[in-house]
Design a protein around this motif. Sequence first.
Motif, PDB file in Angstrom:
ATOM      1  N   ASP A 129       0.816  -1.214   0.000  1.00  9.05           N
ATOM      2  CA  ASP A 129       0.000   0.000   0.000  1.00  9.05           C
ATOM      3  C   ASP A 129       0.853   1.268   0.000  1.00  9.05           C
ATOM      4  N   ASP A 130       2.106   1.149  -0.351  1.00 11.06           N
ATOM      5  CA  ASP A 130       2.999   2.307  -0.417  1.00 11.06           C
ATOM      6  C   ASP A 130       3.119   2.787  -1.855  1.00 11.06           C
ATOM      7  N   THR A 131       3.428   4.050  -1.998  1.00 11.16           N
ATOM      8  CA  THR A 131       3.746   4.597  -3.314  1.00 11.16           C
ATOM      9  C   THR A 131       5.122   5.229  -3.232  1.00 11.16           C
ATOM     10  N   LEU A 132       5.799   5.325  -4.349  1.00 12.67           N
ATOM     11  CA  LEU A 132       7.142   5.900  -4.352  1.00 12.67           C
ATOM     12  C   LEU A 132       7.144   7.400  -4.111  1.00 12.67           C
ATOM     13  N   LEU A 133       6.128   8.087  -4.565  1.00 13.76           N
ATOM     14  CA  LEU A 133       6.071   9.537  -4.384  1.00 13.76           C
ATOM     15  C   LEU A 133       4.689   9.891  -3.867  1.00 13.76           C
ATOM     16  N   ALA A 134       4.642  10.655  -2.822  1.00 10.42           N
ATOM     17  CA  ALA A 134       3.376  11.016  -2.198  1.00 10.42           C
ATOM     18  C   ALA A 134       2.466  11.743  -3.177  1.00 10.42           C
ATOM     19  N   GLU A 135       1.186  11.772  -2.840  1.00 12.31           N
ATOM     20  CA  GLU A 135       0.206  12.453  -3.697  1.00 12.31           C
ATOM     21  C   GLU A 135       0.487  13.945  -3.805  1.00 12.31           C
ATOM     22  N   GLY A 136       0.868  14.588  -2.708  1.00 14.65           N
ATOM     23  CA  GLY A 136       1.095  16.026  -2.716  1.00 14.65           C
ATOM     24  C   GLY A 136       2.551  16.368  -2.948  1.00 14.65           C
ATOM     25  N   GLY A 137       2.797  17.490  -3.590  1.00 10.45           N
ATOM     26  CA  GLY A 137       4.153  17.990  -3.736  1.00 10.45           C
ATOM     27  C   GLY A 137       4.868  17.592  -5.005  1.00 10.45           C
ATOM     28  N   ARG A 138       4.228  16.790  -5.856  1.00  6.72           N
ATOM     29  CA  ARG A 138       4.918  16.356  -7.078  1.00  6.72           C
ATOM     30  C   ARG A 138       5.212  17.523  -8.009  1.00  6.72           C
ATOM     31  N   GLY A 139       4.282  18.480  -8.112  1.00  8.36           N
ATOM     32  CA  GLY A 139       4.513  19.639  -8.970  1.00  8.36           C
ATOM     33  C   GLY A 139       5.693  20.466  -8.499  1.00  8.36           C
ATOM     34  N   LEU A 140       5.794  20.680  -7.193  1.00 12.19           N
ATOM     35  CA  LEU A 140       6.931  21.434  -6.665  1.00 12.19           C
ATOM     36  C   LEU A 140       8.228  20.647  -6.807  1.00 12.19           C
ATOM     37  N   PHE A 141       8.141  19.328  -6.764  1.00  8.24           N
ATOM     38  CA  PHE A 141       9.327  18.506  -7.007  1.00  8.24           C
ATOM     39  C   PHE A 141       9.835  18.743  -8.429  1.00  8.24           C
ATOM     40  N   ILE A 142       8.921  18.829  -9.386  1.00  9.24           N
ATOM     41  CA  ILE A 142       9.301  19.114 -10.775  1.00  9.24           C
ATOM     42  C   ILE A 142       9.947  20.497 -10.874  1.00  9.24           C
ATOM     43  N   VAL A 143       9.334  21.486 -10.223  1.00 10.34           N
ATOM     44  CA  VAL A 143       9.886  22.843 -10.250  1.00 10.34           C
ATOM     45  C   VAL A 143      11.280  22.856  -9.630  1.00 10.34           C
ATOM     46  N   GLN A 144      11.453  22.189  -8.490  1.00 11.57           N
ATOM     47  CA  GLN A 144      12.771  22.138  -7.848  1.00 11.57           C
ATOM     48  C   GLN A 144      13.799  21.438  -8.726  1.00 11.57           C
ATOM     49  N   SER A 145      13.362  20.475  -9.507  1.00 11.14           N
ATOM     50  CA  SER A 145      14.281  19.735 -10.374  1.00 11.14           C
ATOM     51  C   SER A 145      14.727  20.569 -11.566  1.00 11.14           C
ATOM     52  N   LEU A 146      13.852  21.413 -12.082  1.00 15.02           N
ATOM     53  CA  LEU A 146      14.164  22.190 -13.280  1.00 15.02           C
ATOM     54  C   LEU A 146      14.855  23.522 -12.977  1.00 15.02           C
ATOM     55  N   ALA A 147      14.463  24.163 -11.896  1.00 15.67           N
ATOM     56  CA  ALA A 147      15.002  25.481 -11.563  1.00 15.67           C
ATOM     57  C   ALA A 147      16.276  25.334 -10.729  1.00 15.67           C
ATOM     58  N   ASP A 148      17.080  26.394 -10.715  1.00 13.96           N
ATOM     59  CA  ASP A 148      18.300  26.398  -9.918  1.00 13.96           C
ATOM     60  C   ASP A 148      18.017  26.690  -8.445  1.00 13.96           C
ATOM     61  N   ALA A 149      16.889  27.312  -8.145  1.00 13.80           N
ATOM     62  CA  ALA A 149      16.480  27.566  -6.762  1.00 13.80           C
ATOM     63  C   ALA A 149      14.967  27.737  -6.736  1.00 13.80           C
ATOM     64  N   THR A 150      14.351  27.319  -5.626  1.00 20.93           N
ATOM     65  CA  THR A 150      12.908  27.447  -5.438  1.00 20.93           C
ATOM     66  C   THR A 150      12.661  27.828  -3.990  1.00 20.93           C
ATOM     67  N   TRP A 151      11.786  28.809  -3.752  1.00 22.72           N
ATOM     68  CA  TRP A 151      11.446  29.221  -2.404  1.00 22.72           C
ATOM     69  C   TRP A 151      10.095  29.923  -2.428  1.00 22.72           C
ATOM     70  N   TRP A 152       9.598  30.263  -1.253  1.00 22.69           N
ATOM     71  CA  TRP A 152       8.326  30.980  -1.162  1.00 22.69           C
ATOM     72  C   TRP A 152       8.437  32.043  -0.070  1.00 22.69           C
TER      73      TRP A 152
END
Length: 184
Positions: A129-152
């Motif tokens: 019943d586990d998944t490799l990546l949680a339901e929430g936060g995948r979009g920000l993971f993509i942004v963090q992967s593509l950009a040189d820095a991410t913050w709010w």
Amino acid sequence: MRSTPRLVAPPAPREPVVLSSAYRFRSITLVADYRDTPAAARHTARHVLGEWGLSELADDVELCVSELVGNAIHHAAPDGRRVQLAGERRVVVAFRYWPRSLFVEVSDEDSTPPTLPAGDRLDPSPGPDDTLLAEGGRGLFIVQSLADATWWAPIDQGGKSVFCRFDLAETQGRGDDRRATNGG
């Protein structure tokens, strides 16, 4: 002997800092609940980067804008202090370009911090019943992967801004490397 005080003229007012001629700024305010809001944000990103001669970043920036605007549309619940735009939720997308960096900012009217991904599990084999990546936060993971820095950051009037930065010196260097390997 005492000298008489002399009046000294105050220094001349300083001129405002002159930004580099390569500096650019563009922003767009979108109504969050319109069906074409994500498409308008993506189109604006691609158009602005093309106009500024940064087309090589267009795919990555467009994907980041799409993810951040999507998060604002689907998750942002306006604070009580929001500024109303005809009573509808709004999202602001801003682009800032300096000679070495491109900043993308997406603002919404919810002060709740964005949810960052917790990361992958150490054991990559899927459990029952586990998944490799949680339901929430995948979009920000993509942004963090593509950009040189991410913050709010929170906005004083209520709401928040999520930022991502793209370092241009690296991007331009990578383009030079590609041209050298392709014989250009």
